[in-house]
Motif scaffolding. Sequence first.
Motif, mmCIF file in Angstrom:
data_model
loop_
_atom_site.group_PDB
_atom_site.id
_atom_site.type_symbol
_atom_site.label_atom_id
_atom_site.label_comp_id
_atom_site.label_asym_id
_atom_site.label_seq_id
_atom_site.Cartn_x
_atom_site.Cartn_y
_atom_site.Cartn_z
ATOM 1 N N ARG A 88 -9.556 2.459 3.487
ATOM 2 C CA ARG A 88 -8.114 2.607 3.707
ATOM 3 C C ARG A 88 -7.848 3.508 4.906
ATOM 4 O O ARG A 88 -8.547 4.491 5.126
ATOM 5 N N ASN A 114 5.342 -1.934 -10.620
ATOM 6 C CA ASN A 114 4.474 -2.594 -9.639
ATOM 7 C C ASN A 114 3.555 -1.638 -8.874
ATOM 8 O O ASN A 114 2.711 -2.088 -8.101
ATOM 9 N N MET A 161 3.572 -3.864 1.829
ATOM 10 C CA MET A 161 3.745 -3.308 0.492
ATOM 11 C C MET A 161 4.779 -2.182 0.536
ATOM 12 O O MET A 161 4.597 -1.193 1.217
ATOM 13 N N SER A 185 -8.422 -3.447 -1.440
ATOM 14 C CA SER A 185 -9.038 -4.755 -1.179
ATOM 15 C C SER A 185 -9.968 -4.725 0.023
ATOM 16 O O SER A 185 -10.808 -5.602 0.180
ATOM 17 N N GLU A 238 -10.962 1.233 -8.698
ATOM 18 C CA GLU A 238 -10.013 0.414 -9.439
ATOM 19 C C GLU A 238 -9.866 0.906 -10.877
ATOM 20 O O GLU A 238 -8.758 1.016 -11.405
ATOM 21 N N ARG A 293 -15.496 0.318 -5.033
ATOM 22 C CA ARG A 293 -14.275 -0.404 -5.382
ATOM 23 C C ARG A 293 -14.104 -0.475 -6.900
ATOM 24 O O ARG A 293 -13.009 -0.245 -7.417
ATOM 25 N N ASP A 319 -4.233 -3.158 -4.913
ATOM 26 C CA ASP A 319 -4.276 -4.023 -3.733
ATOM 27 C C ASP A 319 -4.753 -3.261 -2.495
ATOM 28 O O ASP A 319 -5.409 -3.831 -1.619
ATOM 29 N N SER A 320 -4.407 -1.972 -2.433
ATOM 30 C CA SER A 320 -4.797 -1.182 -1.250
ATOM 31 C C SER A 320 -6.315 -1.012 -1.166
ATOM 32 O O SER A 320 -6.830 -0.597 -0.140
ATOM 33 N N GLN A 354 -0.435 -2.060 -9.426
ATOM 34 C CA GLN A 354 -1.008 -3.199 -8.710
ATOM 35 C C GLN A 354 -1.044 -2.930 -7.203
ATOM 36 O O GLN A 354 -1.995 -3.328 -6.519
ATOM 37 N N ALA A 355 -0.024 -2.232 -6.691
ATOM 38 C CA ALA A 355 -0.001 -1.930 -5.254
ATOM 39 C C ALA A 355 -1.190 -1.055 -4.863
ATOM 40 O O ALA A 355 -1.822 -1.277 -3.824
ATOM 41 N N SER A 388 2.013 -0.302 4.753
ATOM 42 C CA SER A 388 0.721 0.185 4.243
ATOM 43 C C SER A 388 0.704 1.710 4.162
ATOM 44 O O SER A 388 -0.335 2.334 4.344
#
Lengths: 290, 290
Positions: free
Chosen positions: B209, A8, A1, A18, A30, A26, A15-16, A11-12, B243
Motif C-alpha cells: 500500500r 462498508n 474508494m 489486494s 486480512e 495478506r 480491498d486495499s 471490505q474497503a 485511495s
Amino acid sequence: MRNFDEDNITQAVLDSLSGCAIPRTRQISEALVRHLHAFVKEIEPTEAEWAGAIAFLTRTGQMCSDTRQEFILLSDTLGVSMLVDAINHRFEEDTTQTTVLGPFYVEQAQDFPIGSPISRESDGPALLVEGKVEDSRGNPIVGALIETWHADDRGFYDVQRDAGKSALDMRARFHTDQEGRFWYRSVVPAAYPIPNDGPVGAMLDAQGRHPFRPAHVHFKLSAPGFETIVTHVFIDGDPYLDSDVVFGVKDALITKLAKTDGQVSPGGHEVASDTSLLTYRFVLPDKPRN
Amino acid sequence: MRNFDEDNITQAVLDSLSGCAIPRTRQISEALVRHLHAFVKEIEPTEAEWAGAIAFLTRTGQMCSDTRQEFILLSDTLGVSMLVDAINHRFEEDTTQTTVLGPFYVEQAQDFPIGSPISRESDGPALLVEGKVEDSRGNPIVGALIETWHADDRGFYDVQRDAGKSALDMRARFHTDQEGRFWYRSVVPAAYPIPNDGPVGAMLDAQGRHPFRPAHVHFKLSAPGFETIVTHVFIDGDPYLDSDVVFGVKDALITKLAKTDGQVSPGGHEVASDTSLLTYRFVLPDKPRN
C-alpha cells in the motif's frame, strides 16, 4: 474508494490489501482486519474508550526495556501465549507438555558442569534438581542442552533484583550425561506476581484478577534430531496452581517436592538436611522426517 | 483451572474475568479475548511470527513521542479510526459528515481574529478559506469555535518541520461572526504520505500500500447546544482521493478550489491574483435533549 461507513469500511480495508505480494502477509493482514473490526463493531467504543486503548498500547510499548517485555506479559495474561504454544506443539501425548517461554528467559546464560550450584545470591531453602531426558521410546538422550531458570525464594528473578547483585543468577545451561541425566543445586522458588506496576498490572486490577503465578522452574530442552521443548515444572501444593495468571499449569508438569533426611538423594548425590528434591523425567518428541 | 489446550483456553480466560466488578470492563475484556483468540486460531502463527508481532507492537509504542502517535497511525491505516468515528456519529444525513481527528491535532493552537493569515513559514500558493456554520434548519451559528489545521504545500505539518521553525504554524482557532461566517488566509496544502519511517510504514510496504493522503484541511467545529464535529475538507482533483491510506474521504467533503482573478472573493474579501478559494458550508447536528 470513498464514502466509508460502518457497513462498508471493513471490505474497503480488505480491498486495499489486494496489492499485497506476499500471500502469508495478506492472509494475516486480512484476518487481522476482519477480527479487529468485528471486535470494534461488537463493543462500539466511545471516542474516549478508543483514546484509552491507544494510550494503553502506547504505555505498554514504552514500558518495554532490556529486562521488561510488557507486550509479552499482555499476551501471556490474555491467554494468547499459551494458545500460540498449543498451536505450535501438537505432539504425541506421551512427550513432555509445553508451556510459554515467559518474559524472563535470557539467551546468554552460563554453561555449568552438572551438579553445580546456580544460585549465588539467595540464602533460601536448598533445592536439588534431578532430571532425566529421554526419547519417546525410553532411550536416554545424551548431551541434550538443558537451559533452566527460576525465581528465588521471594519470587524475584535475577533481572528484577536491585542493581549491585550479580547480573545473572538462578539460570544456567547444562548438558545431559551418558545416561541422559542432569542435576544441579539451587534454592526453592516461590510463587510470585508478574511485574504488575505497568499497564498489564492495571488491566488485571480492572479485571478483578490477581497477578500471581504458582512456583515453578523453567526448562528449555534441545537435542539434535528432537523437537525443542520449552516448559515449566510446577511445585505441587502451591495455592495458585488453579489460577495461574498466564494459564500455564498442566497436571503432567506438577511435581511434589520430596524432603531428604540429609543423606543421599535418589540420584546418588549428597544432600544436606532440609534439602528439597525436584525430580522430573522429560520426553522429547522426535523431529518429523522430511 | 489447568490443562489448557486449543479447545479450552478461550473459555478459561473468559472464566478468569468472572470477578470483574465493572460491567463495561468485563464486556470489553470478554470481547477482546474472544476476537483475539479467534484471530490467532485462524492464522495459526508460528512462534517466530508471534515474536514478530510482539516486536512490531513494541516498536510501535516506542515510536510514540510528543509529536508522533504511531498507534493512532496504526488504527488509522487499519480503518479502525474511521470505524470508531462512524459508530460515534450516527447523525442525520443533512449535517456535516465526520472524519478522524488524525495524529496532527494540537489542542493549544492560537486564537486569531477572523481574516488572519495563519501560515507564517510557507511561501506556497495563496489560499483563502471562507466557511459558514449553520444548524440543520439553516440558521447561522454565531460564535462557534472553529479549529483548523493543515499541511503546507510540500505536505508537512508544522510539527514535522525542522527545528528552528515556529513551533505552531498553519493551525488556528477562530469564532464565527454574526452571520456564522469565518475566513482566513493560508497556503494550499499538498497531498502527503503519513509518517512512514516507522513500523506502520513498514506494514504498509509489506501490504503493498502507498502511504498517501489526498490534500485536505482539518476542521473541528463546536458550539453550545450542538454536537462537536471533526472533519476534513478535501480538494477536488487530488490523485489520492480514491485511495486515502486512512479511508477518510467522503464525496460530501470534497470541494473544488476556485481560482480568483485578483479582485474580490465571493465572501467580499480582497484577494491577490492566483489565490485559490476554498469555501464550505458546515452544518452542526443539534445536541440530543436529555
